[in-house]
Design an enzyme around this catalytic site. Structure first.
Site, PDB file in Angstrom:
ATOM      1  N   THR A  97       0.861  -1.183   0.000  1.00 45.47           N
ATOM      2  CA  THR A  97       0.000   0.000   0.000  1.00 45.47           C
ATOM      3  C   THR A  97       0.894   1.228   0.000  1.00 45.47           C
ATOM      4  O   THR A  97       1.647   1.446   0.957  1.00 45.47           O
ATOM      5  CB  THR A  97      -0.915  -0.002   1.233  1.00 45.47           C
ATOM      6  OG1 THR A  97      -1.694  -1.202   1.247  1.00 45.47           O
ATOM      7  CG2 THR A  97      -1.844   1.202   1.213  1.00 45.47           C
ATOM      8  N   LYS A 173      -6.933   0.923  -3.487  1.00 42.09           N
ATOM      9  CA  LYS A 173      -6.490   0.317  -2.217  1.00 42.09           C
ATOM     10  C   LYS A 173      -6.551   1.320  -1.075  1.00 42.09           C
ATOM     11  O   LYS A 173      -6.996   0.979   0.040  1.00 42.09           O
ATOM     12  CB  LYS A 173      -5.070  -0.230  -2.348  1.00 42.09           C
ATOM     13  CG  LYS A 173      -4.501  -0.798  -1.035  1.00 42.09           C
ATOM     14  CD  LYS A 173      -5.346  -1.960  -0.504  1.00 42.09           C
ATOM     15  CE  LYS A 173      -4.951  -2.364   0.928  1.00 42.09           C
ATOM     16  NZ  LYS A 173      -3.640  -3.007   1.006  1.00 42.09           N
ATOM     17  N   LYS A 241       0.217   4.380   9.024  1.00 43.79           N
ATOM     18  CA  LYS A 241       0.760   4.610   7.674  1.00 43.79           C
ATOM     19  C   LYS A 241      -0.349   4.752   6.631  1.00 43.79           C
ATOM     20  O   LYS A 241      -0.376   5.731   5.865  1.00 43.79           O
ATOM     21  CB  LYS A 241       1.672   3.449   7.276  1.00 43.79           C
ATOM     22  CG  LYS A 241       2.130   3.488   5.803  1.00 43.79           C
ATOM     23  CD  LYS A 241       2.955   2.271   5.427  1.00 43.79           C
ATOM     24  CE  LYS A 241       2.156   1.016   5.225  1.00 43.79           C
ATOM     25  NZ  LYS A 241       1.439   0.986   3.908  1.00 43.79           N
TER      26      LYS A 241
END
Length: 302
Positions: A97, A173, A241
């Site tokens: 990702t 995503k 993150k």
């Protein structure tokens, strides 16, 4: 006969993907930054390699399942990196990702080296990776799909082709991660309120998972809380993150994301409180005045 496939990164997702490919007849060349991990995998079949370059020299399709863009950079361009060792026309499949703009730029960097690239983030968790039922959100040029499409189909239950250039896979995503992060944070808040109000957590879990308020994340992650098991399958810092990437992407076009912002702050608080490497359900630990279920030896995380 299938050509050998390389896989770098044997964490929870990568190990499952590698096992799936091995089960489906692929010869796997693997490596991992942690000593002994690749060798342990190869004991059941496959070839353990010492570096990404060694994997790349043996395979024309290379799958990277590392944590983030920084680690991907190291896989490709670090000491003993894969890029210099890959044969022209080989395909690099990037499953992390990352910032979509970084992924778009990486396609150009690899094209300049005569290499193909598939922007291919994954979702579904370690269990679905191991059973070959995970989801892949991919975007790539047709020639990359021509060379690596069969490998993608072997890896996943659903392979979505979202565009003929890199970027769309990573964009979808991070939108998925927006929902996942918000749902975990909301699930933790709901369970915390139930505990604060003296409701049986087991009863609350049973009712919610059979009611309209349920979500996949509530059902999955609150089972970890009931078991008192915060062994990380996806850690708190993963959502620090990932939600950070979500907010950075939206900030670039001044698009407001109030729920994602709040969820990000919750994961940040949990990380700062010392829970960074615990399962992401540990975000519930930020709520004061509640007594969480403790671990029992006969309960296991789903």
């Amino acid at each position: 006969m299938t050509s050998p496939v390389g896989l770098i990164g044997l964490g929870a997702m990568g190990a499952g993907i590698a096992a799936t490919l091995r089960h489906r007849g692929y010869e796997l060349h693997v490596c991992d930054a942690r000593p002994g991990v690749a060798a342990a995998f190869a004991e059941q079949g496959g070839v353990a390699c010492d570096s990404p370059a060694q994997v790349a020299a043996a395979c024309e399709v290379l799958v990277s399942v590392v944590v983030n863009a920084l680690q991907t950079e190291d896989v490709l361009f670090g000491d003993q990196g894969a890029a210099a060792a890959m044969k022209p026309g080989s395909v690099f499949v990037m499953c992390s990702t990352v910032d979509p703009n970084w992924s778009i730029a990486l396609e150009g960097r690899l094209a300049a080296l005569g290499l193909h690239y598939i922007d291919a983030p994954i979702s579904g968790g370690a269990g679905k990776a191991a059973s070959g039922q995970m989801t892949m959100m991919t975007a790539a040029r047709p020639e990359a799909y021509d060379k690596a499409g069969a490998v993608l189909e072997a890896m996943a239950g659903k392979v979505y082709r979202l565009g003929d250039r890199a970027g769309a896979g990573s964009k979808v995503k991070i939108i998925n991660q927006l929902l996942a992060g918000v749902h975990i944070a909301a699930a933790a808040e709901a369970m915390a309120l139930g505990l604060r109000e003296g409701v049986s957590p087991e009863a609350l879990y049973e009712v919610i998972t059979h009611s309209a308020g349920n979500s996949w994340m509530f059902e999955n992650r609150m089972a970890h809380v009931l078991a008192g098991d915060y062994t990380p399958l996806s850690a708190v810092d993963i959502f620090v993150k990932d939600l950070g990437l979500v907010l950075d992407t939206a900030r670039a076009t001044k698009f407001p994301l109030p729920l994602a912002s709040t969820a990000h702050q919750m994961f940040m608080q949990a990380s700062a409180a010392g829970f960074a490497r615990e399962d992401d359900s540990a975000v519930i630990k930020i709520f004061p005045g509640i007594e969480l279920p403790s671990a029992t030896s006969d309960e296991k995380k789903p």
